[in-house]
Design an enzyme around this catalytic site. Structure first.
Site, mmCIF file in Angstrom:
data_model
loop_
_atom_site.group_PDB
_atom_site.id
_atom_site.type_symbol
_atom_site.label_atom_id
_atom_site.label_comp_id
_atom_site.label_asym_id
_atom_site.label_seq_id
_atom_site.Cartn_x
_atom_site.Cartn_y
_atom_site.Cartn_z
ATOM 1 N N LYS A 1 0.824 -1.215 0.000
ATOM 2 C CA LYS A 1 0.000 0.000 0.000
ATOM 3 C C LYS A 1 0.861 1.269 0.000
ATOM 4 O O LYS A 1 2.074 1.220 0.242
ATOM 5 C CB LYS A 1 -0.934 -0.036 1.217
ATOM 6 C CG LYS A 1 -1.959 -1.178 1.163
ATOM 7 C CD LYS A 1 -3.002 -1.023 2.271
ATOM 8 C CE LYS A 1 -4.022 -2.156 2.225
ATOM 9 N NZ LYS A 1 -5.113 -1.926 3.223
ATOM 10 N N TYR B 1 -12.372 -2.527 -3.935
ATOM 11 C CA TYR B 1 -12.948 -2.662 -2.589
ATOM 12 C C TYR B 1 -14.476 -2.585 -2.610
ATOM 13 O O TYR B 1 -15.084 -2.241 -1.578
ATOM 14 C CB TYR B 1 -12.375 -1.574 -1.675
ATOM 15 C CG TYR B 1 -10.961 -1.863 -1.202
ATOM 16 C CD1 TYR B 1 -10.677 -2.977 -0.422
ATOM 17 C CD2 TYR B 1 -9.908 -1.001 -1.516
ATOM 18 C CE1 TYR B 1 -9.386 -3.242 0.036
ATOM 19 C CE2 TYR B 1 -8.613 -1.254 -1.062
ATOM 20 C CZ TYR B 1 -8.366 -2.374 -0.282
ATOM 21 O OH TYR B 1 -7.094 -2.624 0.172
ATOM 22 N N ASN C 1 -2.085 0.372 6.568
ATOM 23 C CA ASN C 1 -1.658 -0.894 7.183
ATOM 24 C C ASN C 1 -0.748 -1.722 6.272
ATOM 25 O O ASN C 1 -0.699 -2.939 6.364
ATOM 26 C CB ASN C 1 -2.864 -1.689 7.699
ATOM 27 C CG ASN C 1 -3.762 -2.202 6.598
ATOM 28 O OD1 ASN C 1 -3.639 -1.794 5.446
ATOM 29 N ND2 ASN C 1 -4.669 -3.096 6.933
ATOM 30 N N HIS D 1 -2.170 -5.441 1.604
ATOM 31 C CA HIS D 1 -3.453 -6.134 1.454
ATOM 32 C C HIS D 1 -3.156 -7.556 0.998
ATOM 33 O O HIS D 1 -2.203 -7.786 0.255
ATOM 34 C CB HIS D 1 -4.332 -5.446 0.407
ATOM 35 C CG HIS D 1 -5.507 -6.294 -0.002
ATOM 36 N ND1 HIS D 1 -6.670 -6.317 0.710
ATOM 37 C CD2 HIS D 1 -5.665 -7.186 -1.016
ATOM 38 C CE1 HIS D 1 -7.505 -7.189 0.144
ATOM 39 N NE2 HIS D 1 -6.914 -7.727 -0.902
ATOM 40 N N GLU E 1 -9.547 -10.939 -7.369
ATOM 41 C CA GLU E 1 -8.576 -9.857 -7.212
ATOM 42 C C GLU E 1 -7.399 -10.010 -8.188
ATOM 43 O O GLU E 1 -6.898 -9.009 -8.706
ATOM 44 C CB GLU E 1 -8.079 -9.823 -5.767
ATOM 45 C CG GLU E 1 -9.170 -9.389 -4.795
ATOM 46 C CD GLU E 1 -8.741 -9.402 -3.335
ATOM 47 O OE1 GLU E 1 -9.591 -9.102 -2.484
ATOM 48 O OE2 GLU E 1 -7.561 -9.697 -3.054
HETATM 49 P P1 CMP Z 1 -7.485 -4.569 3.483
HETATM 50 O O1 CMP Z 1 -7.040 -5.937 3.781
HETATM 51 O O2 CMP Z 1 -6.835 -3.884 2.342
HETATM 52 O O3 CMP Z 1 -9.066 -4.595 3.228
HETATM 53 C C1 CMP Z 1 -9.904 -3.490 3.512
HETATM 54 C C2 CMP Z 1 -9.187 -2.390 4.239
HETATM 55 O O4 CMP Z 1 -10.031 -1.454 4.880
HETATM 56 C C3 CMP Z 1 -8.359 -2.987 5.337
HETATM 57 O O5 CMP Z 1 -7.257 -3.664 4.794
HETATM 58 C C4 CMP Z 1 -8.037 -1.724 6.161
HETATM 59 O O6 CMP Z 1 -6.874 -1.059 5.682
HETATM 60 C C5 CMP Z 1 -9.244 -0.815 5.891
HETATM 61 N N1 CMP Z 1 -10.063 -0.611 7.069
HETATM 62 C C6 CMP Z 1 -10.273 0.557 7.683
HETATM 63 N N2 CMP Z 1 -11.087 0.433 8.730
HETATM 64 C C7 CMP Z 1 -11.410 -0.884 8.805
HETATM 65 C C8 CMP Z 1 -12.223 -1.668 9.695
HETATM 66 N N3 CMP Z 1 -12.876 -1.116 10.717
HETATM 67 N N4 CMP Z 1 -12.306 -2.997 9.459
HETATM 68 C C9 CMP Z 1 -11.678 -3.577 8.420
HETATM 69 N N5 CMP Z 1 -10.906 -2.873 7.548
HETATM 70 C C10 CMP Z 1 -10.756 -1.551 7.739
#
Ligand code: CMP
Length: 140
Positions: free
Chosen positions: A10, A50, A113, A116, A127
């Site tokens: 990311k 998403y 974070n 993904h 995906e």
């Molecule tokens: P990712 O695995 O990329 O999939 C969805 C993303 O939404 C997740 O990582 C997080 O970076 C983001 N996100 C933000 N808030 C939340 C939440 N409360 N629960 C899950 N994903 C979240």
């Protein structure tokens, strides 16, 4: 079974210049990178990726973050690649991620974070096809 999974480095991790360190985690765990590209996601591409989260309160911030800088998208292949990659990543919230995981070591918030990873064979198939033509995936 040998699986493929879609992984994204990311914008926060690209900005921290740790693409190589994250790739080493994959390789050291026995996963093989069989496709890769760096790109800047548009609103439409990030939003479509998403789409399942469209109704969630964090969707808008998630799309804004994912379009804030370049990402690196890759297909990882290996035995149990989907679960193995999720183990390497750690929990979605870096504050809950186990020590030594990618998110524990490189992520700063639940949005920023670092990585993904697909969460199931069904989402991995969707995906991977979202980002790569079959001809862009290299048999190893
Ligand atoms: P990712 O695995 O990329 O999939 C969805 C993303 O939404 C997740 O990582 C997080 O970076 C983001 N996100 C933000 N808030 C939340 C939440 N409360 N629960 C899950 N994903 C979240």
């Amino acid at each position: 079974a040998v699986e493929r999974t879609l992984s994204i480095v990311k914008p926060d991790a690209v900005g921290k210049n740790v693409i190589g360190k994250i790739y080493s985690r994959f390789e050291d765990a026995g996963l093989t990178i069989v496709a890769a590209k760096m790109l800047r996601l548009s609103d439409a591409v990030a939003g479509g990726f998403y789409a399942e989260h469209r109704e969630r309160p964090f969707y808008k911030d998630l799309v804004a973050f994912m379009t804030s800088g370049p990402v690196v998208v890759q297909v990882l292949e290996g035995e149990d690649a989907i679960a193995k990659n999720r183990e390497l990543m750690g929990a979605t919230n870096p504050q809950e991620a186990a020590e030594g995981t990618i998110r524990s070591d490189f992520a700063s918030s639940i949005d920023a974070n670092a990585v993904h990873g697909s969460d199931s064979p069904t989402s991995a198939a969707r995906e991977i096809a979202y980002f790569f033509a079959a001809s862009e995936i290299c048999e190893r």
